[in-house]
Scaffold this active site. Sequence first.
Site, mmCIF file in Angstrom:
data_model
loop_
_atom_site.group_PDB
_atom_site.id
_atom_site.type_symbol
_atom_site.label_atom_id
_atom_site.label_comp_id
_atom_site.label_asym_id
_atom_site.label_seq_id
_atom_site.Cartn_x
_atom_site.Cartn_y
_atom_site.Cartn_z
ATOM 1 N N PHE A 120 -18.527 -4.972 8.243
ATOM 2 C CA PHE A 120 -17.953 -4.022 8.760
ATOM 3 C C PHE A 120 -18.922 -2.999 9.565
ATOM 4 O O PHE A 120 -18.299 -1.979 9.748
ATOM 5 C CB PHE A 120 -16.833 -3.166 7.800
ATOM 6 N N LYS A 162 -6.898 1.732 -3.209
ATOM 7 C CA LYS A 162 -6.352 0.964 -1.874
ATOM 8 C C LYS A 162 -6.520 1.895 -0.785
ATOM 9 O O LYS A 162 -7.084 1.403 0.162
ATOM 10 C CB LYS A 162 -4.956 0.563 -1.918
ATOM 11 N N THR A 210 0.796 -1.143 -0.037
ATOM 12 C CA THR A 210 0.037 0.003 -0.028
ATOM 13 C C THR A 210 0.827 1.111 0.042
ATOM 14 O O THR A 210 1.707 1.278 0.859
ATOM 15 C CB THR A 210 -0.957 0.035 1.306
ATOM 16 N N CYS A 227 -2.864 -2.266 8.959
ATOM 17 C CA CYS A 227 -3.177 -1.513 7.936
ATOM 18 C C CYS A 227 -4.332 -0.208 8.053
ATOM 19 O O CYS A 227 -3.882 0.817 7.874
ATOM 20 C CB CYS A 227 -3.967 -2.580 6.771
ATOM 21 N N GLU A 239 -5.663 -10.494 7.030
ATOM 22 C CA GLU A 239 -4.894 -11.301 7.776
ATOM 23 C C GLU A 239 -5.839 -12.273 8.279
ATOM 24 O O GLU A 239 -7.094 -11.880 8.566
ATOM 25 C CB GLU A 239 -4.271 -10.733 8.853
ATOM 26 N N ALA A 286 -19.849 -3.408 16.031
ATOM 27 C CA ALA A 286 -19.419 -2.408 16.997
ATOM 28 C C ALA A 286 -18.550 -3.332 18.011
ATOM 29 O O ALA A 286 -18.590 -4.472 18.013
ATOM 30 C CB ALA A 286 -20.367 -1.784 17.758
ATOM 31 N N GLY A 287 -17.603 -2.680 18.516
ATOM 32 C CA GLY A 287 -16.588 -3.142 19.308
ATOM 33 C C GLY A 287 -15.425 -2.019 20.083
ATOM 34 O O GLY A 287 -15.986 -1.183 20.458
#
Length: 433
Positions: free
Chosen positions: A249, A204, A121, A260, A155, A252-253
């Site tokens: 995506f 990207k 990237t 990245c 990953e 919530a967390g």
Amino acid sequence: MNIAIVGTGHVGLVTGACFADLGNRVLCMDHDQTKIQLLQKGNIPFFEPGLAELIQKNIKQKRLFFSTQMKDAVKFGKVVFLCVGTPPRSTGEADLSAIENVCEQIANHLTQYRLIVEKSTVPVETGAQLKKRIKQSVRRQVSFDVASNSEFLREGSAVQDFFKPDRIVLGVENERSRRILLELYKPFNVPIVVTNVEGGELIKHACNSFLAAKISFVNLVSQVCEKVGADIEKVAEGVGSDRRIGRAFLNAGIGYGGSCFPKDVQAFIKICEKLEVDANFLKGVERINESQKKRFVEKVHRAMRGVKGKTLGVLGLAFKPDTDDMRCAPSVDILTELKQAGAKIIAYDPQAMEAAKVMLNDVSYAKTPYEVCKGADALLILTEWREFRELDLKQIKKLLKHPIIIDGRNIYDPIVPKRMGFQYYSIGRKGFK
Ligand code: UGA
């Protein structure tokens, strides 16, 4: 096709092994001799499901080779993929010294046409700079092209993502590069977006920033949920069911981490500022991400009525499941703050404990999730590994000193721990905030 990969980190190794598996001959080059020796034996220096098997298979079938010499890579590959790191500088900009250095070396060994492709990237306009640099350093008249072909691998599911991408993005400056890359990607039956090099580079950064924004957005909404007594899981379902938005995506967390998103959002802010484009939107994304970790620490304080002298059992350290990567993991900031407030930490992660030991002092490590609970004042969940969802909560309740679970990833249906007599706290859920 003969391909060379420069840099055997996550991106390079996955790209190399997968292209080899598609029938290409691939030479992976890295200046780190120890790493290359390890790889030649079919071992990999990090955890990535399915990758070691793929490497071993392709070494055996004589399609995958390794070297520490740039000369070998440039001689071998008609296409040379640049897969070296572009870490952040302290200012937030991407540090391009490794990729620039690699291009100098490639220039020194160029004797015939090569297509040099950015996989790492990079900030928009890097390709143009690299081209200039190589042109200045080549020893003889030899033609080459620079193209961009960003990777979108996650990953933990990188091998699967390589073989089943949503799309392939090619940033090319002429027909020759376009033809070569289309030939290489012929086995893929997915949309291929062809644009110029700048467009390819920008896609990207835009993608990662958008995904990070989605996460910060849902985290912002979860903060509102906590104030008004709504349930973020239902709200995310309602919002995400709109096909224009999508459910992915919107979990919530405790915020995004990894090698990245934090780096790419920062770098994109710097690009915008350099180009005099308002970066406040992206700065807001970062700010919410930071606040989400702080709010979790406050939640722990509130639930425990202070943490001084208390023992906190922690499940999950990696920045996400299925990886041993601790880079920018939210667990690091959260546990550092809790330790500073006087908490004792005992932690378990299925893969990331070795990496965590380097980043987190004064933490004890357990061999099993249950050992973490033994005598702890509360249990914290910081990474949503699948195995944590299947734990025996009855046993956990017996082992904990106090039946308190503070779940930063909303892995349990709150009714279940509540019925069992736990005090259960989670993110943005009515009655369990
Ligand atoms: C990310 C992108 O998803 C890949 O497409 C890209 O190729 C890669 O960066 C890269 O640039 O190399 P990765 O960092 O491996 O992949 O991980 P993600 O699965 O995207 O997760 C990033 C972070 O967001 C994790 O900390 C995860 O816990 C968090 N996250 C993700 C949430 O908090 N909520 C969500 O709903 C999703």
